[in-house]
Design a protein around this motif. Structure first.
Motif, PDB file in Angstrom:
ATOM      1  N   LEU A   1       0.821  -1.209   0.000  1.00 24.48           N
ATOM      2  CA  LEU A   1       0.000   0.000   0.000  1.00 24.48           C
ATOM      3  C   LEU A   1       0.853   1.256   0.000  1.00 24.48           C
ATOM      4  CD1 LEU A   1      -2.710   1.432   0.156  1.00 24.48           C
ATOM      5  CD2 LEU A   1      -2.616   1.180   2.645  1.00 24.48           C
ATOM      6  N   THR A   2       1.835   1.330   0.889  1.00 20.10           N
ATOM      7  CA  THR A   2       2.607   2.570   1.006  1.00 20.10           C
ATOM      8  C   THR A   2       3.412   2.858  -0.257  1.00 20.10           C
ATOM      9  OG1 THR A   2       4.396   1.366   2.152  1.00 20.10           O
ATOM     10  CG2 THR A   2       2.737   2.434   3.524  1.00 20.10           C
TER      11      THR A   2
ATOM     12  N   ASP B   1      -7.448  -9.521   2.678  1.00 22.61           N
ATOM     13  CA  ASP B   1      -6.658 -10.752   2.788  1.00 22.61           C
ATOM     14  C   ASP B   1      -7.404 -11.732   3.686  1.00 22.61           C
ATOM     15  OD1 ASP B   1      -4.582 -12.506   2.385  1.00 22.61           O
ATOM     16  OD2 ASP B   1      -3.199 -11.548   3.782  1.00 22.61           O
ATOM     17  N   GLU B   2      -7.048 -13.004   3.555  1.00 27.89           N
ATOM     18  CA  GLU B   2      -7.571 -14.034   4.445  1.00 27.89           C
ATOM     19  C   GLU B   2      -6.408 -14.838   4.995  1.00 27.89           C
ATOM     20  OE1 GLU B   2     -11.398 -16.626   4.088  1.00 27.89           O
ATOM     21  OE2 GLU B   2      -9.769 -17.747   3.148  1.00 27.89           O
ATOM     22  N   GLU B   3      -6.452 -15.090   6.302  1.00 30.93           N
ATOM     23  CA  GLU B   3      -5.393 -15.836   6.970  1.00 30.93           C
ATOM     24  C   GLU B   3      -5.991 -17.033   7.680  1.00 30.93           C
ATOM     25  OE1 GLU B   3      -2.444 -12.852   8.835  1.00 30.93           O
ATOM     26  OE2 GLU B   3      -4.405 -11.924   9.042  1.00 30.93           O
ATOM     27  N   GLU B   4      -5.120 -17.944   8.122  1.00 29.91           N
ATOM     28  CA  GLU B   4      -5.558 -19.084   8.919  1.00 29.91           C
ATOM     29  C   GLU B   4      -4.741 -19.159  10.197  1.00 29.91           C
ATOM     30  OE1 GLU B   4      -5.414 -22.723   6.753  1.00 29.91           O
ATOM     31  OE2 GLU B   4      -6.661 -21.968   5.096  1.00 29.91           O
ATOM     32  N   LEU B   5      -5.364 -19.704  11.230  1.00 25.53           N
ATOM     33  CA  LEU B   5      -4.621 -19.981  12.453  1.00 25.53           C
ATOM     34  C   LEU B   5      -3.708 -21.188  12.231  1.00 25.53           C
ATOM     35  CD1 LEU B   5      -6.937 -19.682  15.607  1.00 25.53           C
ATOM     36  CD2 LEU B   5      -5.135 -18.116  14.844  1.00 25.53           C
ATOM     37  N   VAL B   6      -2.484 -21.089  12.740  1.00 25.04           N
ATOM     38  CA  VAL B   6      -1.543 -22.207  12.720  1.00 25.04           C
ATOM     39  C   VAL B   6      -0.938 -22.334  14.113  1.00 25.04           C
ATOM     40  CG1 VAL B   6      -0.988 -21.999  10.275  1.00 25.04           C
ATOM     41  CG2 VAL B   6       0.352 -20.717  11.951  1.00 25.04           C
ATOM     42  N   CYS B   7      -0.314 -23.443  14.367  1.00 22.64           N
ATOM     43  CA  CYS B   7       0.339 -23.686  15.655  1.00 22.64           C
ATOM     44  C   CYS B   7       1.842 -23.457  15.516  1.00 22.64           C
ATOM     45  CB  CYS B   7       0.072 -25.113  16.117  1.00 22.64           C
ATOM     46  SG  CYS B   7       0.717 -25.483  17.765  1.00 22.64           S
TER      47      CYS B   7
ATOM     48  N   VAL C   1      -6.174   4.029  -4.437  1.00 17.40           N
ATOM     49  CA  VAL C   1      -4.926   3.320  -4.716  1.00 17.40           C
ATOM     50  C   VAL C   1      -4.970   1.916  -4.114  1.00 17.40           C
ATOM     51  CG1 VAL C   1      -2.438   3.281  -4.287  1.00 17.40           C
ATOM     52  CG2 VAL C   1      -3.567   5.435  -4.905  1.00 17.40           C
ATOM     53  N   ALA C   2      -5.542   1.811  -2.906  1.00 16.99           N
ATOM     54  CA  ALA C   2      -5.610   0.517  -2.224  1.00 16.99           C
ATOM     55  C   ALA C   2      -6.450  -0.492  -2.994  1.00 16.99           C
ATOM     56  CB  ALA C   2      -6.178   0.697  -0.818  1.00 16.99           C
ATOM     57  N   GLU C   3      -7.446  -0.028  -3.729  1.00 15.42           N
ATOM     58  CA  GLU C   3      -8.264  -0.939  -4.535  1.00 15.42           C
ATOM     59  C   GLU C   3      -7.399  -1.717  -5.528  1.00 15.42           C
ATOM     60  OE1 GLU C   3     -11.480  -1.760  -4.878  1.00 15.42           O
ATOM     61  OE2 GLU C   3     -12.506  -0.416  -3.494  1.00 15.42           O
ATOM     62  N   GLU C   4      -6.369  -1.055  -6.051  1.00 20.47           N
ATOM     63  CA  GLU C   4      -5.474  -1.704  -7.002  1.00 20.47           C
ATOM     64  C   GLU C   4      -4.349  -2.464  -6.309  1.00 20.47           C
ATOM     65  OE1 GLU C   4      -5.909  -1.809 -10.267  1.00 20.47           O
ATOM     66  OE2 GLU C   4      -7.763  -0.643 -10.115  1.00 20.47           O
ATOM     67  N   ALA C   5      -3.771  -1.838  -5.265  1.00 12.15           N
ATOM     68  CA  ALA C   5      -2.607  -2.439  -4.595  1.00 12.15           C
ATOM     69  C   ALA C   5      -2.999  -3.625  -3.729  1.00 12.15           C
ATOM     70  CB  ALA C   5      -1.902  -1.379  -3.743  1.00 12.15           C
ATOM     71  N   LEU C   6      -4.166  -3.559  -3.105  1.00 13.48           N
ATOM     72  CA  LEU C   6      -4.637  -4.612  -2.205  1.00 13.48           C
ATOM     73  C   LEU C   6      -6.063  -4.999  -2.593  1.00 13.48           C
ATOM     74  CD1 LEU C   6      -3.399  -3.099   1.210  1.00 13.48           C
ATOM     75  CD2 LEU C   6      -2.289  -4.900  -0.128  1.00 13.48           C
ATOM     76  N   PRO C   7      -6.233  -5.692  -3.694  1.00 16.05           N
ATOM     77  CA  PRO C   7      -7.592  -6.029  -4.140  1.00 16.05           C
ATOM     78  C   PRO C   7      -8.273  -7.005  -3.193  1.00 16.05           C
ATOM     79  CG  PRO C   7      -5.950  -7.192  -5.453  1.00 16.05           C
ATOM     80  CD  PRO C   7      -5.186  -6.224  -4.585  1.00 16.05           C
ATOM     81  N   THR C   8      -9.591  -6.940  -3.168  1.00 13.42           N
ATOM     82  CA  THR C   8     -10.367  -7.875  -2.364  1.00 13.42           C
ATOM     83  C   THR C   8     -10.230  -9.281  -2.931  1.00 13.42           C
ATOM     84  OG1 THR C   8     -11.960  -6.173  -1.757  1.00 13.42           O
ATOM     85  CG2 THR C   8     -12.691  -8.449  -1.559  1.00 13.42           C
ATOM     86  N   PRO C   9      -9.951 -10.290  -2.093  1.00  7.92           N
ATOM     87  CA  PRO C   9      -9.842 -11.661  -2.607  1.00  7.92           C
ATOM     88  C   PRO C   9     -11.128 -12.105  -3.285  1.00  7.92           C
ATOM     89  CG  PRO C   9      -9.051 -11.518  -0.346  1.00  7.92           C
ATOM     90  CD  PRO C   9      -9.707 -10.219  -0.645  1.00  7.92           C
TER      91      PRO C   9
ATOM     92  N   GLY D   1     -14.051 -14.847  -4.435  1.00  8.02           N
ATOM     93  CA  GLY D   1     -14.718 -15.965  -3.783  1.00  8.02           C
ATOM     94  C   GLY D   1     -15.378 -15.546  -2.497  1.00  8.02           C
ATOM     95  N   PRO D   2     -15.816 -16.524  -1.677  1.00 10.99           N
ATOM     96  CA  PRO D   2     -16.590 -16.231  -0.475  1.00 10.99           C
ATOM     97  C   PRO D   2     -15.805 -15.502   0.589  1.00 10.99           C
ATOM     98  CG  PRO D   2     -16.035 -18.574  -0.587  1.00 10.99           C
ATOM     99  CD  PRO D   2     -15.683 -17.977  -1.913  1.00 10.99           C
ATOM    100  N   ALA D   3     -14.454 -15.558   0.503  1.00  9.45           N
ATOM    101  CA  ALA D   3     -13.666 -14.889   1.535  1.00  9.45           C
ATOM    102  C   ALA D   3     -13.750 -13.385   1.419  1.00  9.45           C
ATOM    103  CB  ALA D   3     -12.200 -15.326   1.441  1.00  9.45           C
ATOM    104  N   GLY D   4     -14.029 -12.871   0.230  1.00 10.92           N
ATOM    105  CA  GLY D   4     -13.931 -11.436   0.007  1.00 10.92           C
ATOM    106  C   GLY D   4     -15.225 -10.697   0.287  1.00 10.92           C
TER     107      GLY D   4
END
Length: 309
Positions: free
Chosen positions: A109-110, A162-168, A288-296, A298-301
């Motif tokens: 983004l920056t 973005d979408e993340e998952e929990l990990v151990c 600018v963020a719409e282009e640099a960080l697009p929404t994923p 599928g259902p995650a977005g």
């Protein structure tokens, strides 16, 4: 006392790591360490406790931090006012972010904003937990925040990025490290390292929620303010933790990550801002963020949404 010493102190205090602070200041680490020692000598107090594994503020450092931020912010305001008057323009967006989990999205983004609007000023507020960022966006002290869903503040708009998952995360010599994936319920008797309670950390909330869903409350034996320190403590054998996939770039001797068994536990990251913020500069950054960080896809977005809670 020089301003560069104060700037160096704030950078180290916010990063809690001399190497990252030096990179942020675009300087080598030895001169940065020297500046901190000079500042400590002039003040006659130790500002940081440091060893080979971690850096943390002393009580003197904690007391010194906010007044120094105020001094630098006041100076920054004066400089910006003079420059804006001289060139007939003004633009500033204040962004809150948590740290390690924003290491990929924030630079994207920056860099894009500075390329598109080189005169626009971005003021970065590090170590701002997601729920704290939401509060500060809602009260107007932040223009834009890196947050995680759910967004429950009235009048705050957001867009998933973005979408993340929990990990151990485990010590590499832990008995569970040999597994390809870790069932959460086998962690019931393990000591945990975690973010402090009641500080607005959505990662801690997700960790506790996942453990409770598995039938136990995590036994937290050590708390730390950031992912770098938490994972250093895990590597040292203090305990285990549940964290997010976006911090797996942190690699240390004695540390391993394992996915959790069963359905993925997902956390969605988003940008949040006040829906009624009239700032044209903020709108430019969001564009600018719409282009640099697009929404994923599928259902995650989620597209842009305003909370009505």
């Amino acid at each position: 006392m020089e301003l560069r010493h104060l700037s160096a102190f704030v950078a180290v205090a916010e990063e809690l790591h001399f190497g990252r602070a030096a990179k942020r200041l675009q300087m080598a680490q030895p001169p940065l360490s020297q500046q901190i020692r000079q500042l400590e000598k002039e003040l006659g107090v130790q500002l940081f406790e440091r060893n080979t594994r971690s850096v943390r503020l002393t009580s003197a450092g904690e007391s010194f931090l906010q007044p120094v931020r105020t001094v630098l912010d006041d100076l920054d305001t004066a400089v910006r006012a003079a420059k804006a008057a001289g060139r007939g323009e003004h633009g500033r967006v204040t962004i809150g972010f948590a740290g390690a989990s924003s290491h990929e999205t924030l630079p994207l983004l920056t860099r894009a904003v500075r390329a598109a609007h080189p005169a626009l000023e971005l003021v970065m507020k590090g170590q701002t937990y997601a729920n704290v960022a939401l509060d500060r966006v809602a009260d107007g002290s932040l223009d834009l925040g890196f947050v995680r869903l759910p967004v429950t503040r009235a009048g705050v708009a957001y867009r998933v990025i973005d979408e993340e998952e929990l990990v151990c995360a485990l010590p590499s010599d832990h008995r569970l490290a040999r597994l390809e994936s870790v069932p959460i319920d086998v962690l019931a008797e393990e000591p945990f390292v975690a973010f402090p309670a009641n500080t607005g950390s959505t990662v801690r909330d997700a960790m506790v929620g996942a453990c409770e869903a598995a039938g136990f409350n995590p036994r937290v034996v050590q708390e730390a303010p950031d992912s770098y320190t938490i994972l250093a403590l895990v590597a040292a054998g203090v305990g285990v933790t549940l964290t997010v996939t976006s911090v797996q770039h942190i690699q240390q001797n004695g540390l391993v990550y394992r996915p959790l068994s069963g359905p993925p536990i997902r956390l969605r990251a988003a940008l949040a801002w006040r829906a009624d913020n009239p700032s044209a500069v903020l709108r430019a950054v969001l564009a600018v963020a719409e282009e640099a960080l697009p929404t994923p896809e599928g259902p995650a977005g989620d597209r842009t949404t305003a909370s009505r809670h």
